[in-house]
Design a protein around this motif. Structure first.
Motif: not given
Length: 151
Positions: A63-68, A77-85
């Motif tokens: 269920g984690k959401i990964l963008i980019g 402890n903070a990888d449920d929504l990851v935004v990366s570029s």
């Protein structure tokens, strides 16, 4: 297809090592055949969305959401929504000019438990507030700040 009740489409693959996909093409050669796609990777149970033939969003089996990115990064402890570029990265919260933009930290689903901690920007007054234990503890406004006060 008309169905009086629930209906759906099933795309079945030959096994868990294969993928199923819907492709959006704008040509007949190279990556023009799959410029956009929605792919389910059965080996990892991930749902992958692509545009311009590149992965843009992934929902993992947990269920984690990964963008980019294709893997959760940073602190566990903070990888449920990851935004990366590859460069400067950010998230925008856009709300109305007389409304608030908020981030809430909850430990329940009702009352004060829905906002035990928060960060709130009030656009009508151009004030940034921070709260803990369901109450405001700090406010910044017009180049000033208040601790334990709203004025």
């Amino acid at each position: 297809v008309y169905q009086a009740g629930h209906t759906g489409i099933t795309i079945r693959t030959g096994g868990t090592s294969n993928n199923t996909a819907i492709y959006f093409a704008d040509g007949t050669s190279g990556d023009q055949n799959y410029r956009g796609s929605i792919t389910y990777t059965h080996s990892g149970d991930n749902l992958v969305f692509k545009t311009a033939a590149a992965e843009r969003l992934r929902i993992t089996s947990t269920g984690k959401i990964l963008i980019g990115t294709t893997t959760p990064q940073g602190n566990a402890n903070a990888d449920d929504l990851v935004v990366s570029s590859g460069g400067t990265t950010g998230i925008t919260i856009r709300s109305g000019t007389s409304n608030n933009g908020n981030i809430y930290f909850a430990d329940g689903t009702s009352g004060s438990d829905e906002l035990r901690g928060y960060i709130s920007y009030d656009h009508s007054n151009n004030q940034l507030s921070f709260g803990t234990n369901a109450g405001e503890v700090f406010r910044a406004y017009s180049g000033r700040f208040g601790i334990g006060t709203k004025t």
